[in-house]
Design an enzyme around this catalytic site. Structure first.
Site, PDB file in Angstrom:
ATOM      1  N   GLU A 221       0.910  -1.219  -0.029  1.00 53.10           N
ATOM      2  CA  GLU A 221      -0.186  -0.277   0.160  1.00 53.10           C
ATOM      3  C   GLU A 221       0.476   1.533   0.028  1.00 53.10           C
ATOM      4  O   GLU A 221       1.988   1.599   0.649  1.00 53.10           O
ATOM      5  CB  GLU A 221      -0.974  -0.207   0.776  1.00 53.10           C
ATOM      6  CG  GLU A 221      -1.752   1.174   1.085  1.00 53.10           C
ATOM      7  CD  GLU A 221      -2.305   1.932   0.443  1.00 53.10           C
ATOM      8  OE1 GLU A 221      -2.058   2.586   0.150  1.00 53.10           O
ATOM      9  OE2 GLU A 221      -3.211   0.522  -0.522  1.00 53.10           O
ATOM     10  N   LYS A 222       0.373   2.218  -0.860  1.00 50.95           N
ATOM     11  CA  LYS A 222       1.591   2.964  -0.906  1.00 50.95           C
ATOM     12  C   LYS A 222       0.520   4.468  -0.396  1.00 50.95           C
ATOM     13  O   LYS A 222       1.356   5.350   0.321  1.00 50.95           O
ATOM     14  CB  LYS A 222       1.597   3.764  -2.872  1.00 50.95           C
ATOM     15  CG  LYS A 222       0.311   4.157  -3.357  1.00 50.95           C
ATOM     16  CD  LYS A 222       0.225   5.125  -4.397  1.00 50.95           C
ATOM     17  CE  LYS A 222      -1.041   4.707  -5.333  1.00 50.95           C
ATOM     18  NZ  LYS A 222      -0.892   5.583  -6.490  1.00 50.95           N
ATOM     19  N   GLU A 223      -0.814   4.620   0.270  1.00 54.26           N
ATOM     20  CA  GLU A 223      -0.639   5.322   1.259  1.00 54.26           C
ATOM     21  C   GLU A 223      -1.576   4.730   3.040  1.00 54.26           C
ATOM     22  O   GLU A 223      -0.630   3.612   3.032  1.00 54.26           O
ATOM     23  CB  GLU A 223      -2.391   6.299   0.188  1.00 54.26           C
ATOM     24  CG  GLU A 223      -1.589   7.182  -1.126  1.00 54.26           C
ATOM     25  CD  GLU A 223      -2.894   7.557  -1.185  1.00 54.26           C
ATOM     26  OE1 GLU A 223      -3.727   7.142  -1.389  1.00 54.26           O
ATOM     27  OE2 GLU A 223      -2.550   7.805  -2.387  1.00 54.26           O
TER      28      GLU A 223
ATOM     29  N   HIS B 273     -43.450  -5.843  15.767  1.00 57.68           N
ATOM     30  CA  HIS B 273     -43.804  -4.252  15.382  1.00 57.68           C
ATOM     31  C   HIS B 273     -43.292  -3.670  16.996  1.00 57.68           C
ATOM     32  O   HIS B 273     -43.658  -4.666  17.979  1.00 57.68           O
ATOM     33  CB  HIS B 273     -45.543  -5.029  15.364  1.00 57.68           C
ATOM     34  CG  HIS B 273     -46.081  -3.943  15.546  1.00 57.68           C
ATOM     35  ND1 HIS B 273     -46.499  -3.112  14.688  1.00 57.68           N
ATOM     36  CD2 HIS B 273     -47.050  -3.426  16.512  1.00 57.68           C
ATOM     37  CE1 HIS B 273     -48.128  -2.111  14.845  1.00 57.68           C
ATOM     38  NE2 HIS B 273     -47.384  -1.877  16.420  1.00 57.68           N
TER      39      HIS B 273
ATOM     40  N   GLY C 122      -7.032   0.862   4.519  1.00 54.96           N
ATOM     41  CA  GLY C 122      -8.247   0.887   4.125  1.00 54.96           C
ATOM     42  C   GLY C 122      -8.543   2.143   2.805  1.00 54.96           C
ATOM     43  O   GLY C 122      -9.964   1.735   2.733  1.00 54.96           O
TER      44      GLY C 122
ATOM     45  N   GLY D 186     -25.028  11.462  -9.526  1.00 52.93           N
ATOM     46  CA  GLY D 186     -25.244  10.383  -9.377  1.00 52.93           C
ATOM     47  C   GLY D 186     -25.196   9.994  -7.484  1.00 52.93           C
ATOM     48  O   GLY D 186     -25.394  11.225  -6.604  1.00 52.93           O
TER      49      GLY D 186
END
Length: 586
Positions: A153-155, A563, A158, A300
Site C-alpha cells: 500500500e502506497k498510502e 411490530h 483502508g 449520481g
C-alpha cells in the site's frame, strides 16, 4: 547496544496494551520492521526497529501495559545517523550514551546512507497490491487460511472507502442529519435555540472515526502476521512484484497476486475545473468553512449524497446532471421520489444539462455555464463540487508490460467470474476490474479470489448486489429494476407500500418514501426491490437475502415480522403483490 523506547502512541494516548508480538529474542531485525503492536484508546500503534541488528531481549509480553517513556527492548545494533532526527513511526530507537560516540564514525558515508534505499527480497504465497476493502480483506482471509501473505500500500490502509469515501461521507451524513433534526425538533415537542454548525468539530469527529478504523485494520494485519510494505507495487511477472518505497526497495517472490488498487476520481477536461472555486469529493470532506451556495456537477450517488449533506447543513444547493434524471440507473419512481423530497428541502435540479465551463466573477463567485436543451444557462455560487464518479486505478502496475488484458472499453482489468485475469495466478478484484464499484463487492470478491487460489471453485454472483445512496432519507436497491425486467421479457408484478402507513416511521417523523418489490410471475420469486425511506440501508439486507436465495412470495408472507418496525413495510409490500396490503388501501 540500542534501547527501544516508547516515544509516542496513537493519538494522545499515554499508555496502551501490548498486542501481537511479531519478533522473538534472537531474531535478526531490519530497520522499520514491526516488533509488536500496542492497542490504545485512540487506535493502534506499531513499535518498530529503527536499526538493523539482533533482538537481545524483550521486556514485554502480550497483554502487558506499556507507557510512553518505557524501554521495552534492547537491540544489538547501531542507529544510522540521519539528517532529520524526527522519527515518523510511532516508536523511536535511542542509542545508549555509552555507544553514542561509536556510532559517529569519520568514515560514515552520510549522503550515501541517505540516498541509497535498503534492498531486500520477500518470499510469500500471496502478494496483495492495495489495502482497501478488497485488498485488506483478501490478505486477512488468506492469512487465516494458512497462506503467507504480504500486502502493498502506497498510502493509508483502508483505501478510498475508509479514508475518503464510504466512512468519512457517512460521518458527515450523520452530523448533517443531527443538525437537520435539531432544526425540526419543535415538531417533536422539543424547543431549541441558537443551534449552529461547527465544521471544525464536524471534520474532527470524521477524522477520529477514520483514524480509529484504519488503526483497527492495521492491527488486524499485524494480528494475522501479514507484512505491510509501503510503496507502489509494479508487477514484473506472474510470480514477482517490485515495490519502491521511500526507504526501501523490495522484490516480492510470490505464488499468487491479487490486484486490488481500487479507483480514482474520474478526470474530465472542462474549462475552469482547476479553478480556486472548484473542489472534488475528497476536498469536500475537509471543508471547514461552509459556503452559502454550492453547485454540484453530477447527480449520481456521490453528487446526491453531498447534495443532502450540505443542504441539511444550510447550504443552498443546485445539482446539474447530464442525464434526464438523477440516479438514472434506478427506477423512475425511485428517482422521482428522492427528487421530490430533495426539492422540499430547497435543492434545485437541472437535468439534461452539460456543463461547458466554470469562471470566476469580479465579486469572487463562481459562474457555472451549462447547456440545457440547446440553450446556454448559468448559475453563480460560492463553491463548485465536481462529483462525476470514479475510474479504475491501474497507474504504475506495469500491466501492459506483462500483457494483462483490459476490458473492451479499456477501463479496468478484465477478470472472469472467478476474478482471474488472462495471466495465470493473477487476480483483479473490486473497482479495478470496473464491474461494480462498491466496497462490499470488493470485499466479497476478495474471498472469491482467495478461495480460487486455495483450489475451491468459487464464482462471483452479481445478481443480488445491494446498493445504497445515503441521502435523507436513504435509497437502497437490489436485483433487477422494473425497466431491466421488462426489457428482459420477464412477466412481472409490482408490490408497493408507503412509509406514511408504517407506525414506526411515523413515530420517528420519517414518513416519506416506500418499499417496492418486483416478482417474477412465473416463479413467484422476488427478483428486485427498492426502498426509499428510513433505515433503507439496513432493510435492504432482508430483500437481498430473499433474492439471493430464491425465496418466494409465500415464504415471506408466512414470516412473522416484529411490530412496530420499519421492516413491516417489506412484509406489507409483499402482501400487496396478491390481495393487497393490510394497512394501506392503494
Amino acid at each position: 547496544m540500542v534501547d527501544l523506547k516508547i516515544e509516542k502512541l496513537a493519538g494522545h494516548s499515554k499508555k496502551g496494551k501490548v498486542g501481537k508480538i511479531s519478533a522473538k529474542i534472537g531474531d535478526e531485525l531490519k530497520e522499520g520492521q514491526v516488533i509488536f503492536q500496542v492497542e490504545c484508546d485512540k487506535g493502534n500503534a506499531q513499535v518498530k526497529s529503527n536499526c538493523d541488528g539482533i533482538l537481545k531481549d524483550l521486556k514485554v509480553k502480550e497483554g502487558d501495559t506499556v507507557n510512553i517513556g518505557d524501554i521495552v527492548a534492547h537491540i544489538d545494533g547501531v542507529i544510522k545517523e540521519k539528517e532529520d532526527k524526527k522519527v515518523s513511526s510511532v516508536s523511536e530507537m535511542e542509542q545508549s550514551k555509552s555507544q553514542g560516540n561509536k556510532a559517529k564514525s569519520s568514515s560514515f558515508d552520510y549522503f550515501g546512507g541517505m540516498l541509497k534505499p535498503i534492498k531486500r527480497e520477500v518470499e510469500c504465497d500471496l502478494a496483495v497490491i492495495g489495502a482497501g476493502p478488497g485488498g485488506y480483506v483478501a490478505a486477512i482471509y488468506a492469512a487465516k487460511q494458512g497462506l503467507k501473505t504480504v500486502i502493498i500500500e502506497k498510502e493509508e490502509v483502508g483505501g478510498t472507502c475508509l479514508n475518503v469515501g464510504c466512512i468519512p461521507t457517512k460521518a458527515l451524513v450523520r452530523s448533517s442529519e443531527v443538525f437537520d433534526n435539531i432544526k425540526h425538533s419543535e415538531e417533536f415537542g422539543i424547543k431549541t435555540a441558537d443551534a449552529f454548525v461547527d465544521m471544525e468539530k464536524v471534520i474532527e469527529r470524521k477524522n477520529g472515526i477514520v483514524k480509529k478504523l484504519t488503526g483497527g485494520v492495521d492491527y488486524l494485519l499485524q494480528k494475522n502476521s501479514i507484512e505491510k510494505i509501503s510503496g507502489t507495487g509494479e508487477i514484473l511477472d506472474k510470480n514477482k512484484v517490485f515495490v519502491k518505497g521511500k526507504r526501501e526497495e523490495v522484490t516480492i517472490n510470490t505464488k499468487n497476486i491479487i490486484i486490488a488498487t481500487g479507483s480514482k476520481i474520474a478526470s474530465i477536461n472542462i474549462d475552469g475545473f482547476n479553478g480556486n472555486k472548484v473542489i472534488n469529493s475528497t476536498e469536500a470532506l475537509d471543508m471547514k468553512e461552509l459556503p452559502k451556495s454550492m453547485v454540484i456537477i453530477g447527480g449520481g450517488v456521490i453528487g446526491m449524497e453531498f447534495a443532502f449533506i450540505y443542504s441539511n447543513l444550510g447550504v443552498d444547493i443546485s445539482v446539474i446532471e447530464y442525464m434526464p434524471k438523477v440516479l438514472c440507473t434506478m427506477d423512475e419512481d425511485v428517482s422521482d421520489e428522492i427528487v421530490s423530497i430533495a426539492k422540499e428541502k430547497g435543492i434545485k435540479f437541472f437535468t439534461s444539462s452539460k456543463v461547458t465551463s466554470v469562471k470566476e466573477s469580479e465579486d469572487d463567485r463562481a459562474i457555472v455555464y451549462f447547456d440545457m436543451n440547446g440553450k446556454e444557462k448559468l448559475i453563480t455560487c460560492d463553491k463548485v463540487l465536481v462529483a462525476i464518479g470514479r475510474e479504475p486505478n491501474i497507474d504504475g502496475l506495469g500491466i501492459e508490460k506483462i500483457g494483462i488484458e483490459l476490458n473492451e472499453n479499456k477501463k479496468g482489468i478484465k477478470a472472469d467470474d472467478k476474478l482471474k485475469t488472462n495471466i495465470e495466478n493473477i487476480y483483479a478484484i473490486g473497482d479495478v476490474n470496473n464491474k461494480i464499484g462498491l466496497a462490499h463487492v470488493a470485499s466479497h470478491g476478495a474471498i472469491v479470489a482467495v478461495d480460487n487460489i486455495l483450489g475451491k471453485n468459487s464464482e462471483m454472483d452479481y445478481s443480488a448486489v445491494p446498493s445504497v445512496v445515503y441521502t435523507t432519507p436513504e435509497v437502497a436497491t437490489v436485483g433487477m429494476t422494473e425497466k431491466m425486467a421488462v426489457s428482459s421479457g420477464i412477466q412481472i408484478k409490482i408490490g408497493k407500500f408507503p412509509f406514511m402507513a408504517n407506525g414506526k416511521a411515523l413515530t420517528h417523523g420519517e414518513e416519506k418514501g416506500f418499499v417496492k418489490v418486483i416478482k417474477d410471475n412465473n416463479t413467484n420469486k422476488l427478483i428486485g426491490a427498492s426502498i426509499v425511506g428510513p433505515n433503507a440501508s439496513d432493510l435492504i439486507g432482508v430483500l437481498t437475502l430473499a433474492i439471493k436465495n430464491n425465496i418466494t412470495e409465500e415464504q415471506i408472507k408466512e414470516t412473522i415480522v416484529a411490530h412496530p418496525t420499519t421492516g413491516e413495510a417489506i412484509h406489507e409490500a409483499v402482501l400487496s403483490l396478491e390481495g393487497g396490503a393490510i394497512h394501506f388501501d392503494s
